[in-house]
Structures are given as C-alpha cells and as structure tokens.
Design an enzyme around this catalytic site. Structure first.
Site, PDB file in Angstrom:
ATOM      1  N   GLY A  35       8.128 -14.223   7.246  1.00 40.22           N
ATOM      2  CA  GLY A  35       9.473 -13.651   7.327  1.00 40.22           C
ATOM      3  C   GLY A  35       9.883 -12.995   6.024  1.00 40.22           C
ATOM      4  O   GLY A  35       9.022 -12.632   5.209  1.00 40.22           O
ATOM      5  N   LEU A  37      11.052 -10.027   5.786  1.00 41.66           N
ATOM      6  CA  LEU A  37      10.191  -8.857   6.010  1.00 41.66           C
ATOM      7  C   LEU A  37      10.608  -7.660   5.157  1.00 41.66           C
ATOM      8  O   LEU A  37      11.789  -7.419   4.930  1.00 41.66           O
ATOM      9  CB  LEU A  37      10.218  -8.477   7.496  1.00 41.66           C
ATOM     10  CG  LEU A  37       9.759  -9.571   8.460  1.00 41.66           C
ATOM     11  CD1 LEU A  37       9.769  -9.048   9.898  1.00 41.66           C
ATOM     12  CD2 LEU A  37       8.368 -10.104   8.099  1.00 41.66           C
ATOM     13  N   HIS A  38       9.605  -6.925   4.708  1.00 42.53           N
ATOM     14  CA  HIS A  38       9.822  -5.692   3.949  1.00 42.53           C
ATOM     15  C   HIS A  38       8.840  -4.639   4.470  1.00 42.53           C
ATOM     16  O   HIS A  38       8.092  -4.912   5.432  1.00 42.53           O
ATOM     17  CB  HIS A  38       9.652  -5.940   2.442  1.00 42.53           C
ATOM     18  CG  HIS A  38       8.367  -6.649   2.086  1.00 42.53           C
ATOM     19  ND1 HIS A  38       7.128  -6.099   2.300  1.00 42.53           N
ATOM     20  CD2 HIS A  38       8.136  -7.880   1.570  1.00 42.53           C
ATOM     21  CE1 HIS A  38       6.193  -6.939   1.898  1.00 42.53           C
ATOM     22  NE2 HIS A  38       6.775  -8.037   1.467  1.00 42.53           N
ATOM     23  N   GLY A  40       6.058  -3.647   3.489  1.00 42.68           N
ATOM     24  CA  GLY A  40       4.651  -4.073   3.523  1.00 42.68           C
ATOM     25  C   GLY A  40       4.331  -4.679   4.884  1.00 42.68           C
ATOM     26  O   GLY A  40       3.340  -4.315   5.533  1.00 42.68           O
ATOM     27  N   HIS A  41       5.181  -5.612   5.325  1.00 46.41           N
ATOM     28  CA  HIS A  41       4.969  -6.237   6.642  1.00 46.41           C
ATOM     29  C   HIS A  41       5.046  -5.189   7.764  1.00 46.41           C
ATOM     30  O   HIS A  41       4.247  -5.197   8.698  1.00 46.41           O
ATOM     31  CB  HIS A  41       6.045  -7.294   6.908  1.00 46.41           C
ATOM     32  CG  HIS A  41       6.085  -8.421   5.915  1.00 46.41           C
ATOM     33  ND1 HIS A  41       7.128  -8.604   5.039  1.00 46.41           N
ATOM     34  CD2 HIS A  41       5.213  -9.427   5.665  1.00 46.41           C
ATOM     35  CE1 HIS A  41       6.913  -9.683   4.310  1.00 46.41           C
ATOM     36  NE2 HIS A  41       5.755 -10.202   4.656  1.00 46.41           N
ATOM     37  N   GLY A 152      -2.565  -8.049   4.831  1.00 46.27           N
ATOM     38  CA  GLY A 152      -2.393  -7.125   3.725  1.00 46.27           C
ATOM     39  C   GLY A 152      -3.421  -7.348   2.620  1.00 46.27           C
ATOM     40  O   GLY A 152      -3.774  -8.493   2.307  1.00 46.27           O
ATOM     41  N   MET A 189       5.179  -4.586  -3.034  1.00 40.98           N
ATOM     42  CA  MET A 189       6.287  -5.242  -2.312  1.00 40.98           C
ATOM     43  C   MET A 189       5.913  -6.687  -2.020  1.00 40.98           C
ATOM     44  O   MET A 189       4.772  -6.992  -1.682  1.00 40.98           O
ATOM     45  CB  MET A 189       6.556  -4.510  -1.006  1.00 40.98           C
ATOM     46  CG  MET A 189       7.183  -3.168  -1.250  1.00 40.98           C
ATOM     47  SD  MET A 189       7.761  -2.460   0.301  1.00 40.98           S
ATOM     48  CE  MET A 189       8.346  -0.894  -0.325  1.00 40.98           C
ATOM     49  N   SER A 190       6.894  -7.568  -2.171  1.00 45.16           N
ATOM     50  CA  SER A 190       6.682  -8.992  -1.910  1.00 45.16           C
ATOM     51  C   SER A 190       8.013  -9.641  -1.583  1.00 45.16           C
ATOM     52  O   SER A 190       9.045  -9.269  -2.159  1.00 45.16           O
ATOM     53  CB  SER A 190       6.085  -9.664  -3.155  1.00 45.16           C
ATOM     54  OG  SER A 190       6.230 -11.069  -3.065  1.00 45.16           O
ATOM     55  N   SER A 191       7.982 -10.607  -0.678  1.00 51.03           N
ATOM     56  CA  SER A 191       9.216 -11.344  -0.347  1.00 51.03           C
ATOM     57  C   SER A 191       9.749 -12.052  -1.581  1.00 51.03           C
ATOM     58  O   SER A 191      10.935 -12.352  -1.663  1.00 51.03           O
ATOM     59  CB  SER A 191       8.937 -12.373   0.749  1.00 51.03           C
ATOM     60  OG  SER A 191       8.357 -11.744   1.865  1.00 51.03           O
TER      61      SER A 191
END
Ligand code: AMP
Length: 283
Positions: A35, A37-38, A40-41, A152, A189-191
């Site tokens: 979850g 989410l950005h 990347g996801h 990823g 990008m990372s959560s």
C-alpha cells in the site's frame, strides 16, 4: 468517472472471483504491495495491463518481514487514497486480507532461502527480511495462482530472491521485473520517502547521483575498489550513515573483482536521519 476496484478480504471470495476471470480464459497478474501507493506501484499495474493481463493488486503490510525495532507500526497505511489511485488503472480486484487471514492461528511455516537471499546486502542489515518476504509472496502466489507477478527493480535483491523462489518451488507464477520509477531529481520513489524532512528530501538524490558517477568511472576504466570507495565517501559526506555501496553480478548478486566479471549491478543502502533508503542501477 472511473470505478473503484472491488476489495476482497477473504480467501473464498478471492478464489471465486479469480475462477470467474479464468473461466473467461484471462491470464492473471498479481502486483504485491504494502500500500501507500505511488507511481512506482502504478507502473507495475500499467505494465501488466499492457501485456493484456487481468490485474490483482495485493495490499498487505506484512508483519513477518519487519524486525521488532523497524517501522511496522508507523508504516503509512492509506487504503482510501490507494483505491482512489487504482480507480483510473483498470485493476480487476484488490486483495487486502488482514493478518488473521494471512497468518491464521497455528501458522508455523517459513520458506528458507539461500543464494541471492544471503548475498551479504539487505540480508546483513535485515536478517529476518527475506524469510518474511518469501513466505508472504509464496502465499500470494498460491492464493491467486497468478500466471505472472510484477516486481520492481527498485528492490533488486528482493526481485532476484522471489524469481529464484518461484522457479525452485515450481510455482506457476512467472516473475517479471519492472524498471525503477524515479522523481525528477533521480530519487527512487518509495512509500518511505514521506518520512524524509524537507532538508533530507533535498539530500536524498545523492544516492542516485553517486551511483551514476560510480558507473561512469567504471566505464572510464577506474578500478572497482577505487570507484566504490569514492562513492562511499560522497554518500557519507552528504550526511548519510551508509550500510553498503557495492557492485555485484547482476544475476547472482555474487561478489565480483572487476566490471569484466559482469553484467554488473550497483546497489546501495543508507540511512538519512531515521529513514533507510535503498537504490540500485545497472553499472
Ligand atoms: P512495496 O509496497 O514498497 O513493498 O513495493 C511493492 C512493489 O512495488 C515491489 O515490487 C517494489 O519493488 C515495487 N516498487 C516500489 N517502488 C518502486 C519504484 N520506485 N519503481 C518501481 N517499482 C517500485
């Protein structure tokens, strides 16, 4: 208006929904996430859709891959926003089990790993991590019997671990790696990027910039040892506490002596304040 994907929380409904999709001869991809989410996801989802696959996104913050001192409790949980983001992506369903569904009373099984999982990278700093990842990913593959799984490259060692696991256990799910999505300034990008203060956020792209410069030095003929030592210095001087900056064989993650032993992948992990960031790129 695009429609929110339906959220499934129990195994019988998951199986029934997937059987109906399969009955129509659809091939299914699972996109495992925690979850928050950005883009990347979402890129993983789009990649699966482009291949003509039906898409299941799982959202599960997996307790077994966090050590007690890590950020399981504070990990961002943003289900409403996540569903909003997935609305525009044509996702077929969201699999969001709770911990009791994933790990019912009496659960005792874990997958034991070697090879890329004991390469001396993430496993050195998070010894419990890949056991937890492999166990939950193995369960997700078994629960969905997906034809494909999108992972990823951002989590490069994880990609190699789950690829190997799916092959070794003869699982029907084929793992597909998707290139890392970056912010404009190069930060992957990372959560976890939401943990960064404004100042740390300005510093964070140093990781990617340094890997690019190490890669250029290697291609210009500088020795592996010298280029990596300079890279480590740059990262430390920017204020990171570095765990590793390493060059490894891109497939096996084994140590190498020179770029001639390649294909080579650069991998980095470092802490900025309380936030641990990881990244990697082709050398
Ligand atoms: P996470 O929710 O962080 O466990 O990540 C779920 C999946 O998204 C994993 O396969 C990650 O490698 C992938 N992922 C996370 N960040 C990125 C990114 N910046 N670019 C591409 N894939 C990513």
């Amino acid at each position: 208006m695009s429609k929110r994907p339906s959220v499934v929380r129990t195994l019988p409904i998951l199986h029934r929904t997937l059987d109906a999709l399969r009955g129509r001869k659809a091939k299914i991809a699972i996109v495992p996430t925690m979850g928050a989410l950005h883009d990347g996801h979402l890129t993983l989802v789009r990649n699966a859709r482009r291949r003509g696959l039906k898409v299941v996104v799982s959202i599960f913050v997996n307790p077994t891959q966090f050590a007690p001192h890590e950020d399981f409790g504070s990990y961002p949980r943003t289900l409403n926003e996540d569903l909003q983001k997935l609305s525009a992506e044509g996702v077929d369903l969201v699999w969001a089990p709770n911990a009791h569904v994933m790990y019912p009373e009496g659960f005792v099984t874990r997958i034991a790993l070697e090879g890329p999982a004991v390469a001396g990278l993430e496993d050195t700093y998070r010894p419990h991590f890949f056991g937890g990842v492999a166990t939950v990913v193995g369960k997700l593959f078994a629960q969905t019997r997906a034809d494909f799984a999108m992972f990823g490259e951002k989590d490069y060692q994880q990609l190699k671990v789950v690829t190997r696991m799916a092959k070794d256990l003869d699982l029907r799910t084929k793992v597909i790696g998707v290139p890392t999505v970056r912010e404009k300034d190069g930060l992957a990008m990372s959560s976890r990027n939401v943990y960064l203060s404004a100042e740390e956020r300005r510093t964070a792209p140093v990781l990617h910039r340094t890997m690019k410069s190490v890669s250029a030095k290697l291609r210009a003929g500088e020795s592996l040892e010298a280029a990596l030592a300079e890279g480590r210095e740059t990262i430390a001087a920017a204020g990171f506490a570095i765990d590793y900056l390493e060059a490894r064989h891109a497939e096996t993650l084994a140590k190498i002596g020179s770029i001639k032993d390649g294909p080579v992948r650069l991998l980095v992990a470092a802490k900025l304040g309380r936030t641990r960031l990881i990244d990697n790129m082709k050398a």
